[in-house]
Design a protein around this motif. Sequence first.
Motif, short mmCIF file in Angstrom:
data_model
loop_
_atom_site.label_atom_id
_atom_site.label_comp_id
_atom_site.label_asym_id
_atom_site.label_seq_id
_atom_site.Cartn_x
_atom_site.Cartn_y
_atom_site.Cartn_z
N GLN A 46 -64.28 64.20 -9.43
CA GLN A 46 -64.84 63.32 -10.46
C GLN A 46 -64.26 61.92 -10.37
O GLN A 46 -64.98 60.92 -10.54
N ARG A 50 -66.31 58.43 -9.62
CA ARG A 50 -66.25 57.24 -10.48
C ARG A 50 -65.79 56.00 -9.70
O ARG A 50 -65.77 54.90 -10.23
N ASP A 175 -62.85 58.26 -18.20
CA ASP A 175 -63.34 56.91 -18.46
C ASP A 175 -63.03 56.50 -19.91
O ASP A 175 -63.86 55.96 -20.62
#
Length: 239
Positions: A46, A50, A175
């Motif tokens: 992940q 990103r 995030d």
Amino acid sequence: ISIFSALPRHWEGEFHKDMQDLNVLPADCLVRVSEYVPEIVEYISQIIERGYAYESNSSVYFDVGKFDSSPCHHYAKLVPEAVGDSKALAEGEGDLSAAVSEKRSENHFALWKKSKPGEPSWDSPWGQGRPGWHIECSAMASAVLGESMDIHSGGYDLKFPHHDNELAQSEAYYDNDCWTRYFLHSGHLTIAGCKMSKSLKNFITIQEVLKKHGARQVRLAFLLHSWKDTLDYSDDTME
């Protein structure tokens, strides 16, 4: 290969015995890195997705510069003056350190490391390898607590780079900018004024201490000090 599970379990048992003998209640949740490798692999994937990490020579590194340049992220919140401290960074990576040629920058840190012959290894999209030191904590804590936690503790020596790297990779994964709200960094234990180490021959175990003093006495000795201060164990302290 069984030594990689048998040896840690042996010392884990010794630790639990020490805590029981000191009348310390057991933890509500116990996690082991070897049982969370799929979650760690997903976590790293992940972060790559990103744009904050990249693969190099079957290892994966966190891009500190890319993270720090993002308007909603900031690297080294805990110890900003340590940014660029190559010695601290090298100590933080230990044997996960790699030549700069394998990383895009010296201050990038390992999320996944290609295993050397004889080392423990697991399957991953990047090849046989093992988790980096910092990513273990983020993935396991996230699996149990979710995208943020109120209190995170550890020794004061873990502020940088370990906890700063934990913050960065976790906030890159979610995030967000609030993976941990409060850190409690505890003081260290010294023996008669010196850091405890086998090389100084001042190494002492809890079981050895309990041969001379009761568990209640030991607990009271710890309570005489603030959690954030150094505790010096000596005959004078116990007296």
